[in-house]
Motif scaffolding. Structure first.
Motif, PDB file in Angstrom:
ATOM      1  N   ARG A  18      28.203  10.074 -38.539  1.00 24.80           N
ATOM      2  CA  ARG A  18      29.355  11.053 -38.066  1.00 24.80           C
ATOM      3  C   ARG A  18      29.704  11.932 -39.066  1.00 24.80           C
ATOM      4  N   GLN A  19      29.663  11.500 -40.457  1.00 24.85           N
ATOM      5  CA  GLN A  19      29.611  12.543 -41.494  1.00 24.85           C
ATOM      6  C   GLN A  19      28.841  13.673 -41.451  1.00 24.85           C
ATOM      7  N   ARG A  20      27.539  13.350 -41.288  1.00 24.77           N
ATOM      8  CA  ARG A  20      26.838  14.450 -41.349  1.00 24.77           C
ATOM      9  C   ARG A  20      26.880  15.397 -39.945  1.00 24.77           C
ATOM     10  N   ARG A  21      27.376  14.703 -38.780  1.00 23.64           N
ATOM     11  CA  ARG A  21      27.667  15.506 -37.549  1.00 23.64           C
ATOM     12  C   ARG A  21      28.724  16.412 -37.961  1.00 23.64           C
ATOM     13  N   GLY A  22      29.771  16.005 -38.933  1.00 26.65           N
ATOM     14  CA  GLY A  22      30.965  17.010 -39.120  1.00 26.65           C
ATOM     15  C   GLY A  22      30.581  18.091 -39.920  1.00 26.65           C
ATOM     16  N   ALA A  23      29.505  17.754 -40.819  1.00 26.89           N
ATOM     17  CA  ALA A  23      29.127  18.945 -41.614  1.00 26.89           C
ATOM     18  C   ALA A  23      27.874  19.667 -41.188  1.00 26.89           C
ATOM     19  N   GLN A  26      28.483  23.520 -41.311  1.00 34.22           N
ATOM     20  CA  GLN A  26      28.343  23.706 -42.954  1.00 34.22           C
ATOM     21  C   GLN A  26      26.946  24.053 -43.299  1.00 34.22           C
ATOM     22  N   ALA A  69      27.302  10.061 -32.725  1.00 32.31           N
ATOM     23  CA  ALA A  69      28.097  11.143 -33.280  1.00 32.31           C
ATOM     24  C   ALA A  69      29.307  11.199 -31.952  1.00 32.31           C
ATOM     25  N   ARG A  70      28.824  10.967 -30.435  1.00 30.77           N
ATOM     26  CA  ARG A  70      29.760  11.251 -29.488  1.00 30.77           C
ATOM     27  C   ARG A  70      30.757   9.982 -29.285  1.00 30.77           C
ATOM     28  N   THR A 128      26.763  13.316 -47.723  1.00 32.17           N
ATOM     29  CA  THR A 128      26.782  13.054 -46.335  1.00 32.17           C
ATOM     30  C   THR A 128      26.015  11.619 -45.800  1.00 32.17           C
TER      31      THR A 128
END
Length: 376
Positions: A18-23, A26, A69-70, A128
């Protein structure tokens, strides 16, 4: 409680995904920026092709980790974990591979650019992938390998042996630094997640406790309403023609009504639980309220041989508007304290009133007794 906390806390895979999905955006923006920077060195078509390949790698990673991620709460399968690590390794390989092109085309100056780019990407990958060692290894291993080529390229371009050895040692130390920093970040993230889960667990326990308490009070209230109703009914039947009997019956009725009102307030947990207590203003006879309060305590005063007096009642308005129940609660608490600590003498209820703008009154109540008072 420990098992509850473990169930609620995100595992390392879920948190890292989830952290990688948020980035994601970026990382794509960073890839486009790097491609734009190296375009004068490698050409437009190579840069565009590299960006397309890198974005495709991000898309594959998004598909592999999509359910997590969902918000899918199910445990990740081993196959999905392996596929995810492969996707991470390919993405890191594509990104880091640009450093080899920079060395080959740009020479030592291109190598300097590569040596600046790779550590930045390593730090980004480290942050991440907190709490998930497999993801950290998959995303950092290619970058470390590319960084380890630095001393070899430096040697190929004619750098002296001591400088090559220094560069190699620097790369190794930096790799150790990244791993140690990742471990500290993972520990901190784990502790924060555990603390959050424990706080959530305590909140749920408090809510359950409040629900049980409310149910208990509701049951008690139901049980108390019956005897209170019987008291009120019996007091109504005790009313006799003589004034003494009527006064006793009125006293019982007044005490029963006050008990019923206090019980209603006790059961109103929507206000008590929220820490709020509303004031309900209504018209009432202030002098009658004072007389009823004294009458309620007169029996106890007589039993202890105390005189019970009121001063200033004639100087207050008769009809006022306010929360009579709250006023009586305060007066009864003060009278109870005075009765408890006064062994002889008298207890006096003093009341003063003065008008206040725009159209109200201010009341001052004082309970004066001949007890010992507070000692230091």
């Amino acid at each position: 409680m420990k098992s509850t906390v473990v169930d609620k806390a995100e595992n390392g895979w879920t948190a890292a995904v989830r952290q990688r999905r948020g980035a994601l955006l970026q990382r794509i923006a960073l890839g486009c920026a790097v491609a734009l920077v190296v375009t004068p060195m490698v050409g437009v078509w190579f840069s565009l092709s590299w960006v397309v390949l890198y974005v495709a790698c991000q898309g594959v990673e998004l598909v592999v980790f999509g359910p997590v991620a969902r918000g899918d709460r199910g445990e990740m399968s081993t196959a999905r974990k392996v596929a995810g690590c492969i996707a991470l390794a390919v993405s890191a390989t594509v990104f880091g591979g640009l450093s080899l092109i920079m060395w080959q085309i740009g020479g030592p100056l291109g190598g300097v650019c590569a040596a600046l780019m790779l550590p930045a990407i390593m730090l980004s990958s480290m942050t991440t992938a907190a709490r998930c060692q497999p993801m950290m290894i998959a995303s950092l291993a290619p970058q470390v390998l590319y960084l380890l080529t630095t001393p070899f390229f430096a040697y190929a371009f004619g750098a002296p042996a001591p400088l090559v050895m220094t560069a190699a040692a620097t790369v190794v130390l930096y790799a150790f630094y990244v791993v140690i920093t990742w471990q500290r970040i993972s520990d901190t993230t784990t502790n924060l997640s555990r603390a959050h889960a424990e706080a959530e667990d305590l909140r749920l326990k408090a809510e359950h406790s409040l629900a049980d308490h409310t149910a208990f009070l509701a049951a008690v209230g139901h049980d108390l309403r019956t005897p209170i109703g019987a008291i009120l009914t019996g007091a109504a039947e005790l009313r006799a023609p003589d004034s003494q009997s009527r006064a006793s019956a009125n006293l019982i009725t007044d005490a029963g009504l006050m008990m019923k009102a206090l019980l209603d307030d006790l059961l109103d947990h929507s206000r008590i639980g929220a820490g709020r207590m509303t004031v309900e203003a209504s018209d009432f006879d202030l002098r009658q309220m004072l007389a009823q309060t004294l009458q309620l305590w007169r029996g106890m005063a007589d039993a202890k041989g105390l005189k019970l007096r009121v001063e200033g009642a004639n100087g207050v308005p008769r009809r006022v508007k306010g929360d009579v129940m709250r006023i009586r609660q305060v007066l009864n608490n003060l009278m109870s304290n005075a009765m408890k600590f006064t062994e002889e003498g008298q207890i006096t209820l003093r009341v003063q009133a003065w008008s206040e703008e725009p159209s109200g009154y201010a009341l001052l109540f004082e309970i004066v007794d001949t007890g010992p008072g507070m000692t230091t």
